[in-house]
Design a protein around this motif. Structure first.
Motif, PDB file in Angstrom:
ATOM      1  N   GLY A  34      40.062  41.728  41.801  1.00  0.00           N
ATOM      2  CA  GLY A  34      41.253  41.843  41.872  1.00  0.00           C
ATOM      3  C   GLY A  34      42.149  41.982  40.693  1.00  0.00           C
ATOM      4  N   SER A  35      43.379  41.315  40.696  1.00  0.00           N
ATOM      5  CA  SER A  35      44.130  41.579  39.540  1.00  0.00           C
ATOM      6  C   SER A  35      43.763  40.599  38.263  1.00  0.00           C
ATOM      7  N   VAL A  50      37.362  44.783  32.160  1.00  0.00           N
ATOM      8  CA  VAL A  50      36.713  43.581  31.797  1.00  0.00           C
ATOM      9  C   VAL A  50      37.345  42.491  32.735  1.00  0.00           C
ATOM     10  N   ARG A  51      36.306  41.901  33.091  1.00  0.00           N
ATOM     11  CA  ARG A  51      36.550  40.781  33.881  1.00  0.00           C
ATOM     12  C   ARG A  51      35.675  39.325  33.232  1.00  0.00           C
ATOM     13  N   PRO A  52      36.588  38.797  32.280  1.00  0.00           N
ATOM     14  CA  PRO A  52      35.575  37.634  31.747  1.00  0.00           C
ATOM     15  C   PRO A  52      35.438  36.490  32.853  1.00  0.00           C
ATOM     16  N   HIS A 113      35.313  46.497  45.658  1.00  0.00           N
ATOM     17  CA  HIS A 113      36.458  46.561  44.663  1.00  0.00           C
ATOM     18  C   HIS A 113      36.849  48.079  44.278  1.00  0.00           C
ATOM     19  N   TYR A 114      35.741  48.926  44.063  1.00  0.00           N
ATOM     20  CA  TYR A 114      35.834  50.221  43.374  1.00  0.00           C
ATOM     21  C   TYR A 114      35.979  51.117  44.542  1.00  0.00           C
ATOM     22  N   ALA A 115      36.058  50.785  45.735  1.00  0.00           N
ATOM     23  CA  ALA A 115      35.922  51.859  46.943  1.00  0.00           C
ATOM     24  C   ALA A 115      36.787  52.966  46.638  1.00  0.00           C
TER      25      ALA A 115
END
Length: 207
Positions: A34-35, A50-52, A113-115
């Motif tokens: 998400g955000s 990037v999602r840490p 998420h990337y649909a």
């Protein structure tokens, strides 16, 4: 993981004190996307997300992959000899049994998420094992299958010690190289035209 498309030397691993499941079980979980996903727009229609800290319980996952995957070393010609490529690899396609169920769960979460942006499902997983700072991969783009001519995505999960992923446009000049340091459990996704219009590398370090 990529859309469309003998064992390692012993390396000692210091588990993270902040990992909620420090190597004692199989409790791998995924933080929400998400955000929390941070996007950086690049030139020519490319982007990097990037999602840490996406993977929680990353220590046991790292250790299982490190010790149980059948890693292989590639060789390539260099000048008048054949040398080892300085990293170890393993690949899993849509008909293979993937080495850990959490990797399948990650694929499903990424596809959801990337649909709206993903032209086709993530169907394969490529594992790269950088044993220390001497292991590396040279500048390249993953132009495989439709990635040669169309936008595609490459999702990278980093496990173990932090490494820097460097990127530069194909028509690069001085000062055009950028980098992302990805650490234990971090997610990085290259999308848009990134594989066609940019190159990426994991360069050697002192450690």
């Amino acid at each position: 993981m990529r859309s469309s498309q003998g064992y390692a030397d012993r390396v000692y691993f210091q588990g993270s004190l902040l990992d909620p499941d420090p190597g004692t079980g199989s409790g791998v979980s995924l933080a929400p996307l998400g955000s929390s996903v941070q996007r950086r727009e690049l030139a020519q229609g490319a982007w990097v997300d990037v999602r840490p800290g996406w993977v929680r319980g990353a220590d046991p996952l790292f250790l299982k992959l490190q010790t149980e995957v059948q890693w292989r070393a590639d060789r390539r010609e260099m000048y008048d000899s054949v040398v080892d490529v300085p990293r170890l690899l393993a690949a899993f396609g849509p008909r293979d049994e993937w080495p850990h169920p959490s990797l399948v769960a990650m694929r499903e979460v990424l596809e959801a998420h990337y649909a709206d942006e993903l032209a086709e499902p993530f169907v394969s997983a490529g594992l790269c094992y950088y044993r220390d700072g001497r292991d590396s991969v040279a500048w390249h783009g993953d132009r495989i299958g439709r990635g040669r001519t169309e936008d595609t995505m490459v999702a990278i999960l980093s496990l173990g010690a932090p490494r820097r992923l460097s990127l530069r446009p194909h028509d690069h000049g001085p000062g055009d190289t950028i980098g992302f340091v990805v650490g234990h459990g971090d997610l990085l996704v290259m999308g848009g035209s990134c594989q066609r219009t940019w190159e990426h590398a994991v360069l050697k370090t002192a450690k």
